[in-house]
Design an enzyme around this catalytic site. Structure first.
Site, mmCIF file in Angstrom:
data_model
loop_
_atom_site.group_PDB
_atom_site.id
_atom_site.type_symbol
_atom_site.label_atom_id
_atom_site.label_comp_id
_atom_site.label_asym_id
_atom_site.label_seq_id
_atom_site.Cartn_x
_atom_site.Cartn_y
_atom_site.Cartn_z
ATOM 1 N N ARG A 249 -59.236 38.701 26.717
ATOM 2 C CA ARG A 249 -59.854 39.522 27.765
ATOM 3 C C ARG A 249 -59.705 38.872 29.141
ATOM 4 O O ARG A 249 -59.568 39.574 30.136
ATOM 5 C CB ARG A 249 -61.323 39.765 27.449
ATOM 6 C CG ARG A 249 -61.472 40.784 26.349
ATOM 7 C CD ARG A 249 -62.908 41.129 26.115
ATOM 8 N NE ARG A 249 -63.002 42.284 25.240
ATOM 9 C CZ ARG A 249 -64.060 42.563 24.493
ATOM 10 N NH1 ARG A 249 -65.118 41.772 24.526
ATOM 11 N NH2 ARG A 249 -64.085 43.636 23.738
ATOM 12 N N LYS B 216 -66.906 53.919 8.726
ATOM 13 C CA LYS B 216 -67.846 55.038 8.631
ATOM 14 C C LYS B 216 -67.336 56.357 9.181
ATOM 15 O O LYS B 216 -66.790 56.408 10.270
ATOM 16 C CB LYS B 216 -69.089 54.667 9.431
ATOM 17 C CG LYS B 216 -69.976 53.620 8.792
ATOM 18 C CD LYS B 216 -71.277 53.779 9.444
ATOM 19 C CE LYS B 216 -72.329 52.781 9.366
ATOM 20 N NZ LYS B 216 -73.018 52.739 10.663
ATOM 21 N N GLY C 203 -61.175 47.273 19.098
ATOM 22 C CA GLY C 203 -61.966 46.785 17.974
ATOM 23 C C GLY C 203 -61.123 46.337 16.806
ATOM 24 O O GLY C 203 -60.189 45.550 16.960
ATOM 25 N N GLY D 22 -65.800 50.644 21.745
ATOM 26 C CA GLY D 22 -66.670 51.804 21.991
ATOM 27 C C GLY D 22 -66.139 52.699 23.088
ATOM 28 O O GLY D 22 -66.153 53.926 22.970
HETATM 29 P P1 AMP Z 1 -64.766 50.329 11.999
HETATM 30 O O1 AMP Z 1 -65.569 49.311 12.732
HETATM 31 O O2 AMP Z 1 -65.511 51.600 11.723
HETATM 32 O O3 AMP Z 1 -63.379 50.540 12.580
HETATM 33 O O4 AMP Z 1 -64.561 49.725 10.543
HETATM 34 C C1 AMP Z 1 -63.754 48.649 10.305
HETATM 35 C C2 AMP Z 1 -64.070 48.094 8.984
HETATM 36 O O5 AMP Z 1 -63.818 49.018 7.972
HETATM 37 C C3 AMP Z 1 -63.232 46.880 8.671
HETATM 38 O O6 AMP Z 1 -64.050 45.750 8.737
HETATM 39 C C4 AMP Z 1 -62.732 47.156 7.253
HETATM 40 O O7 AMP Z 1 -62.936 46.051 6.422
HETATM 41 C C5 AMP Z 1 -63.578 48.312 6.786
HETATM 42 N N1 AMP Z 1 -62.886 49.101 5.762
HETATM 43 C C6 AMP Z 1 -61.647 49.573 5.820
HETATM 44 N N2 AMP Z 1 -61.325 50.190 4.649
HETATM 45 C C7 AMP Z 1 -62.397 50.083 3.843
HETATM 46 C C8 AMP Z 1 -62.666 50.504 2.508
HETATM 47 N N3 AMP Z 1 -61.768 51.139 1.778
HETATM 48 N N4 AMP Z 1 -63.880 50.230 2.007
HETATM 49 C C9 AMP Z 1 -64.782 49.552 2.745
HETATM 50 N N5 AMP Z 1 -64.588 49.144 4.003
HETATM 51 C C10 AMP Z 1 -63.395 49.396 4.553
#
Ligand code: AMP
Length: 394
Positions: free
Chosen positions: A37, A199, A351, A374
């Site tokens: 950054r 999520k 992220g 974000g």
């Molecule tokens: P996000 O912050 O919503 O982009 O989520 C990222 C996270 O999702 C990462 O830390 C991944 O480890 C997790 N992730 C990706 N695929 C899966 C999966 N199949 N089951 C559980 N977590 C996952």
């Protein structure tokens, strides 16, 4: 991009205050573990110095202090040290960010570059307090915003301050607006979006907005299972947001009605438990009691077939648990594949996807990697970001 930028501002002989995003990770000895950054803000800082500014005053937040005074662990001192190394000149680091003492020190400084103390030691920063914004503005003649990571927050150093000074975007912010803004307003088609991450609930608005713009949406990662469940598929112990199954189904319907090719995972890398990687196998139907942590080879090929047709690719969220080597293959394969594509604009949301691209050493092959998690999500959701809205059109 029609917003005012640093190039449109008269900076010669002026004191220029730059809002940067120096919110870097520190270890327990307060050593910076990733300085990207700070590096990313260099072009703007150097441009301002090279174009005759009398002083460059830098400001940022770092971490999450309580907002009622200085906390040593969140001081910007390590940032000053790194800035000094990168700029090759002395940086004056102050212990506060507003007030008469700060003003006097800036006026009396030999150094051209001054770094103010963490803005969030004052709770007025996050409240976009007008007096606080005015105090920051009173330190300089011109304001430059280069902090995309906070563009989705109406904070004093991003929003309020623009009321009091001629303002423009720095190069980093400009680049984010050019690429992410381009996707939202007028992407070169076909636009293929690949979504993953933990999520669905985080990404409903994103999917809704992207259905209106994209030609195809590929869904992997933890969010895929909620979509699969809505189609009556077995998901075993995989990540599931039961209260979002209905809306996931509706999103699939909406995509169909809009003629968007929505591609879901069709084969899975499953394990008996997260900490039993030795049990992993590839299945097309997730058995009860098993958990899927990555996309399988068939899905990878399907995703790649669609990616190959794209002129613009937006990637937000890893397709598997890429942090663990045994579950990283899908994300690695997709990252490496995108890196081989020619004549395509590839945009990686901030992220975790940015971390994945870095882990698999394909950063240089991507057209743009967003510096804000974000903020990039909200931008792609079609929301107006206060930090960008605050800047005047040319
Ligand atoms: P996000 O912050 O919503 O982009 O989520 C990222 C996270 O999702 C990462 O830390 C991944 O480890 C997790 N992730 C990706 N695929 C899966 C999966 N199949 N089951 C559980 N977590 C996952």
């Amino acid at each position: 991009m029609n917003k005012m930028t640093v190039k449109d501002l008269d900076i010669k002989g002026k004191k220029v205050i730059i809002r940067a995003d120096f919110n870097v990770p520190l270890d327990k000895n307060l050593k910076i573990t990733d300085d990207r950054r700070i590096q990313a803000s260099m072009p703007t800082i150097k441009y301002v110095l090279d174009n005759g500014a009398s002083k460059v005053i830098l400001m940022s937040h770092l971490g999450r202090p309580k907002g009622d005074g200085p906390e040593d662990e969140f001081r910007l001192t390590p940032v000053a040290v790194r800035l000094q190394e990168l700029l090759g000149e002395k940086v004056l680091k102050l212990d506060d960010c507003i007030g008469d003492d700060v003003k006097a020190k800036i006026a009396g400084s030999q150094e051209r570059v001054i770094l103010l103390e963490n803005l969030r030691f004052y709770k007025q920063e996050k409240k976009n307090d007008p007096e606080f914004a005015k105090s920051l503005a009173s330190l300089a003649d011109v304001y430059v915003d280069d902090a995309f990571g906070t563009a989705h927050r109406a904070h004093a150093s991003v929003a309020g301050i623009t009321e009091y000074l001629p303002s423009g975007a720095g190069f980093l912010l400009e680049k984010e607006i050019r690429y992410l803004g381009g996707v939202v307003t007028n992407p070169e088609r076909p636009l293929v979006v690949i979504l993953g991450g933990a999520k669905v609930s985080d990404k409903i608005t994103l999917v809704e907005n992207l259905i209106k713009k994209s030609d195809a949406i590929l869904i992997g990662g933890g969010m895929a299972y909620t979509f699969l469940k809505s189609q009556g598929k077995n998901v075993g112990n995989s990540k599931l947001e039961a209260d979002k199954v209905e809306i996931a189904g509706e999103l699939l319907e909406k995509a169909k009605a809009a003629g968007v090719n929505m591609v879901l995972t069709t084969d899975f890398l499953v394990v008996e438990a997260f900490d039993k990687p030795e049990t992993r196998k590839i299945v097309t139907d997730i058995p009860d009691g098993w958990e899927s942590l990555d996309i399988g080879p068939e899905t990878r090929e399907k995703f790649k077939e669609v990616l190959a047709t794209a002129k613009t690719i937006v990637w937000n969220g890893p397709v598997g648990v890429f942090e663990v080597d045994e579950y990283a293959e899908g994300t690695k394969d997709i990252a490496e594949y995108i890196a081989t594509l020619k004549d395509v604009t590839s945009i990686v949301g901030g992220g975790d996807s940015a971390a994945a691209v870095s882990k698999f050493n394909v950063e240089d092959a991507m057209t743009h990697i967003s510096t804000g998690g974000g903020a990039s999500l909200e931008f792609l959701e079609g929301k107006e970001l206060p930090g960008i809205a605050a800047l005047k059109d040319k």
